[in-house]
Motif scaffolding. Structure first.
Motif, PDB file in Angstrom:
ATOM      1  N   UNK A 207       0.805  -1.223   0.000  1.00 22.79           N
ATOM      2  CA  UNK A 207       0.000   0.000   0.000  1.00 22.79           C
ATOM      3  C   UNK A 207       0.837   1.271   0.000  1.00 22.79           C
ATOM      4  N   UNK A 208       2.131   1.185  -0.300  1.00 21.13           N
ATOM      5  CA  UNK A 208       2.969   2.389  -0.250  1.00 21.13           C
ATOM      6  C   UNK A 208       4.206   2.223  -1.125  1.00 21.13           C
ATOM      7  N   UNK A 209       4.655   3.350  -1.702  1.00 20.94           N
ATOM      8  CA  UNK A 209       5.929   3.416  -2.413  1.00 20.94           C
ATOM      9  C   UNK A 209       6.811   4.405  -1.659  1.00 20.94           C
ATOM     10  N   UNK A 210       7.982   3.945  -1.213  1.00 23.25           N
ATOM     11  CA  UNK A 210       8.880   4.765  -0.398  1.00 23.25           C
ATOM     12  C   UNK A 210      10.137   5.077  -1.201  1.00 23.25           C
ATOM     13  N   UNK A 211      10.522   6.364  -1.232  1.00 29.22           N
ATOM     14  CA  UNK A 211      11.788   6.796  -1.831  1.00 29.22           C
ATOM     15  C   UNK A 211      12.628   7.409  -0.719  1.00 29.22           C
ATOM     16  N   UNK A 212      13.794   6.822  -0.461  1.00 33.63           N
ATOM     17  CA  UNK A 212      14.591   7.228   0.692  1.00 33.63           C
ATOM     18  C   UNK A 212      16.034   7.482   0.283  1.00 33.63           C
ATOM     19  N   UNK A 213      16.634   8.531   0.862  1.00 31.00           N
ATOM     20  CA  UNK A 213      18.038   8.862   0.641  1.00 31.00           C
ATOM     21  C   UNK A 213      18.828   8.644   1.923  1.00 31.00           C
ATOM     22  N   UNK A 214      20.024   8.061   1.789  1.00 37.85           N
ATOM     23  CA  UNK A 214      20.959   7.956   2.893  1.00 37.85           C
ATOM     24  C   UNK A 214      22.268   8.584   2.426  1.00 37.85           C
ATOM     25  N   UNK A 215      22.632   9.729   3.012  1.00 39.82           N
ATOM     26  CA  UNK A 215      23.818  10.482   2.605  1.00 39.82           C
ATOM     27  C   UNK A 215      24.905  10.260   3.644  1.00 39.82           C
ATOM     28  N   UNK A 216      26.057   9.743   3.198  1.00 41.51           N
ATOM     29  CA  UNK A 216      27.188   9.488   4.091  1.00 41.51           C
ATOM     30  C   UNK A 216      28.357  10.369   3.674  1.00 41.51           C
ATOM     31  N   UNK A 217      28.874  11.129   4.628  1.00 38.16           N
ATOM     32  CA  UNK A 217      29.954  12.081   4.367  1.00 38.16           C
ATOM     33  C   UNK A 217      31.207  11.630   5.114  1.00 38.16           C
ATOM     34  N   UNK A 218      32.209  11.151   4.386  1.00 33.80           N
ATOM     35  CA  UNK A 218      33.458  10.726   5.012  1.00 33.80           C
ATOM     36  C   UNK A 218      34.546  11.786   4.905  1.00 33.80           C
ATOM     37  N   UNK A 219      34.178  13.010   4.472  1.00 30.75           N
ATOM     38  CA  UNK A 219      35.140  14.096   4.394  1.00 30.75           C
ATOM     39  C   UNK A 219      35.389  14.686   5.791  1.00 30.75           C
ATOM     40  N   UNK A 220      36.447  15.489   5.888  1.00 38.06           N
ATOM     41  CA  UNK A 220      36.774  16.146   7.151  1.00 38.06           C
ATOM     42  C   UNK A 220      36.027  17.463   7.318  1.00 38.06           C
TER      43      UNK A 220
END
Length: 410
Positions: A207-220
């Motif tokens: 009953x649902x469509x999910x769009x998800x972002x996971x942003x990972x920042x390994x910079x200093x």
């Protein structure tokens, strides 16, 4: 410009074992990608004002090995089909709910939701037109350009300005789930230095469509994420469509968010060209120049000042309608909207509950109901966004945000 591609996209790639194929080293992802600004200044001349049409530069995408994808990810309810150098991934659950996504663009072109009567209804609006260049955009396939659906329009800029990048080319990372319960497709994209990784997770449930972002920042240094998830919801006509639940939400009228996949009428907001030129100039100044210069003392300056104040009053406000009619042209960012609200289409007797997680803003765009060609402009665009207030991801930190398109009609 040299580019590296995921082995999933190489035409003659020799299959790896299942364990190793699903955890590809980040060096195999694209090393350099074209970038566009999600909000671009209009172009003006003495005769007319027009929207810029952002184009993704021609990229030598390697043909996708569809046979390998079918072999590697079989059994999860996803079918792959090659179209030119692109690929279509079709997800389908046993209850009838379906979604179609394109690779490597990550554009979701279709979401057919199951209904109480046993059939399905298409909830997304997509437009297919002939492409000027065969590989003009990431979603161009077989000489056609596809716009609409659900897409991403984001810019990433690091605090030290060493990273300025827009994720536009996605590699398939993993597929999980089963057609009985839910299907999850994971895409991944990294910057040229492999210091910033964005994972795009699309989940299809009954009953649902999910769009998800996971942003990972390994910079200093910190990373600034600006943009929106754009969803074009198909409707019978904006004249028959209402937004329910936005009463008392603060909003700002803004320029439409421009992206390669957005659908915006070429005459949006036009009454006459002189009016439009002044309007877009004022709105663009408001959007990009929040600090104003010294006041002028001449008559022209006083008139400009009055126009500016009037325009500011029109641009900022509070929603006073809990059952807002979307027949008029509008482009707004709501800053205090509830996490869930409902789009009702009385023409199709259908509704969609739009939810957000992680984002603070709601973007809403209506092309209005004045268009003769309702086939292309029968939609309402909603987006979970970070436009007025960008998302800041600290050094060695991650951030998660997403959108839910819930079907209450089962």
């Amino acid at each position: 410009m040299s580019m590296a591609f995921s082995p999933f996209l190489l035409p003659n790639f020799s299959p790896l074992s299942t364990a190793s194929a699903k955890h590809i080293d980040s060096s195999s992802y694209p090393s350099s990608l074209p970038s566009f600004s999600f909000l671009q200044l209009y172009k003006t001349n003495s005769n007319k004002t027009e929207f810029p049409v952002p184009k993704v530069a021609s990229i030598p995408y390697q043909p996708i090995n569809v046979d390998y994808l079918e072999e590697e990810f079989s059994g999860h309810g996803v079918i792959f089909k090659g179209i030119g150098d692109s690929c279509v991934a079709k997800m389908e659950l046993e209850n009838g709910s379906k979604a179609i996504m394109m690779l490597p663009s990550g554009l979701i072109t279709s979401y057919k939701a199951s209904m109480w009567h046993g059939g399905t209804v298409e909830l997304l609006q997509a437009s297919v037109s002939e492409s000027e260049e065969k590989n003009e955009g990431a979603a161009a396939a077989a000489g056609v350009a596809i716009q609409g659906g659900v897409s991403l329009a984001f810019d990433c800029v690091s605090e030290d300005e060493q990273v300025s990048w827009s994720p536009t080319n996605w590699a398939l990372h993993d597929i999980r789930g089963n057609p009985q319960q839910e299907i999850q497709v994971q895409l991944i994209s990294t910057d040229s230095e492999d210091k910033v990784e964005i994972k795009y997770v699309i989940t299809l449930k009954e009953d649902v469509l999910v769009s998800e972002l996971v942003v990972s920042n390994s910079k200093s240094s910190s990373l600034q994420l600006t943009g929106s998830i754009l969803s074009h919801l198909t409707v019978s006509s904006p004249d028959a469509t209402y937004a329910v639940g936005l009463e008392r939400s603060d909003f700002f009228s803004r320029l439409p968010i421009l992206s390669s996949f957005g659908i915006i009428p070429p005459d949006f907001g036009l009454k006459n060209e002189s009016q439009i030129s002044k309007l877009w100039q004022q709105m663009a100044q408001k959007a990009f120049m929040p600090v104003w210069g010294p006041k002028t003392q001449n008559d022209d300056g006083n008139e400009a000042e009055r126009n500016q104040r009037e325009n500011e009053e029109e641009m900022e406000g509070e929603e006073d309608d809990n059952y807002k009619h979307l027949r008029d042209q509008m482009s707004r960012i709501y800053t205090s909207a509830p996490t869930d609200f409902t789009i009702i289409d009385r023409g199709r007797r259908n509704s969609v509950i739009v939810g957000r997680d992680g984002f603070d803003e709601l973007y809403m765009f209506s092309p209005g109901s004045s268009h003769e060609d309702y086939g292309k402009y029968s939609y309402i665009c909603v987006g979970q966004s970070a436009v007025l207030k960008p998302v800041i991801v600290g050094p060695n930190e991650s951030w998660r945000g997403g959108q839910r398109l819930y079907n209450p009609n089962l």
